[in-house]
Enzyme design. Sequence first.
Site, short mmCIF file in Angstrom:
data_model
loop_
_atom_site.label_atom_id
_atom_site.label_comp_id
_atom_site.label_asym_id
_atom_site.label_seq_id
_atom_site.Cartn_x
_atom_site.Cartn_y
_atom_site.Cartn_z
N ASN A 65 0.87 -1.18 0.00
CA ASN A 65 0.00 0.00 0.00
C ASN A 65 0.91 1.23 0.00
OD1 ASN A 65 -1.82 2.02 0.53
ND2 ASN A 65 -2.31 1.34 2.61
N TRP A 66 0.98 1.88 -1.17
CA TRP A 66 1.94 2.99 -1.30
C TRP A 66 1.38 4.31 -0.76
CZ3 TRP A 66 3.74 1.24 -6.88
CH2 TRP A 66 4.58 0.15 -6.74
N LYS A 67 0.14 4.31 -0.35
CA LYS A 67 -0.48 5.49 0.27
C LYS A 67 -0.23 6.74 -0.58
CE LYS A 67 -0.06 3.14 4.68
NZ LYS A 67 0.10 3.19 6.12
N HIS B 81 -9.22 1.05 5.18
CA HIS B 81 -7.92 1.25 5.83
C HIS B 81 -8.08 2.16 7.05
CE1 HIS B 81 -3.81 2.45 6.61
NE2 HIS B 81 -3.47 1.32 6.01
N GLU C 159 -6.45 4.54 8.15
CA GLU C 159 -6.27 5.98 7.91
C GLU C 159 -7.55 6.58 7.31
OE1 GLU C 159 -2.69 5.48 5.65
OE2 GLU C 159 -1.71 4.77 7.49
N GLU D 155 -5.27 -5.29 10.63
CA GLU D 155 -4.22 -4.29 10.86
C GLU D 155 -4.48 -3.59 12.19
OE1 GLU D 155 -2.28 -3.03 6.93
OE2 GLU D 155 -4.04 -1.78 7.17
N GLY E 269 2.62 1.92 10.91
CA GLY E 269 3.57 3.03 10.77
C GLY E 269 4.26 3.40 12.07
N SER F 297 3.66 -2.45 10.30
CA SER F 297 5.12 -2.45 10.52
C SER F 297 5.81 -3.76 10.13
CB SER F 297 5.45 -2.08 11.97
OG SER F 297 4.98 -0.78 12.25
N GLY G 200 2.98 -1.23 4.29
CA GLY G 200 3.00 0.21 4.01
C GLY G 200 4.42 0.68 3.75
N GLY G 201 5.04 1.25 4.78
CA GLY G 201 6.36 1.88 4.64
C GLY G 201 7.39 1.02 3.92
#
Length: 249
Positions: free
Chosen positions: A9-11, A94, A96, A166, A172, A212, A233-234
């Site tokens: 997920n490149w957000k 998600h 966020e 999640e 994150g 993470s 993610g990151g």
Amino acid sequence: MRKKIVAGNWKMNNNKRETAELIQALKPLNFSTDLRVMVAPAFTHLVQAEELTQGSRIEVLAQNMNAAESGAFTGEISAAMLSSIGIQKVILGHSERRAYYNETDASLKGKVTTALSHDMEIVFCFGEELDQRKSGSHFEVVKTQLETALFDLSPEQWSKIILAYEPVWAIGTGETASPEQAQEMHAYIRSLIASKYDQTLADSISILYGGSIKPANASAIFSQSDVDGGLIGGAALKAEDFSAIIQSA
Ligand code: PGA
């Protein structure tokens, strides 16, 4: 039998060139036929991503979509728009989106219905917040999230659902659920599906863990029997790290 899935997920990261470079770096990767690899670039880069991944087994998905078919929703993207550029998969729910854009299980139910009516596959995200984990209500929270958004679906519709547990406290933050915590929750989720539907359906659903995941912890988490891969993610923003995570699945 369910497949393993690693999805990036490149957000709201990467411009057009960076997105292309990342895809080109991932394309030569060899991975098992039992594994699906997906990437979720920003809306603006979906067309390019779809073109660049042609001829590879990398699948492209959107990060969100609107529940409405069309209309006066400035700034929004519909399922039909995604379909029209060849995108048949979407991340919904998600944390966020829930935290910053007021998405709720009830509103997500509408998005799920619309996505399914367009024959889209859904990576449905859910998970408890830190205070809920601390107070011991995490199982109840997850149960309510799934019941509200997904438990009206027919068994056939579940063939389009990929779950992504999640825990919000792990997203994150660098803090990952331990492999045991992930396994415990994933087994619980599968048991919920089994009691609402049946064991065969429960065993057919891929349940991803997200929060993470890094090359250093991926294989310990992925090796748990009810963990079928991850939503990253990151660490999915660096080709080297994302490749290493894919190889650990
Ligand atoms: P993270 O994000 O890997 O950076 O924790 C996971 C996610 O938001 O899906």
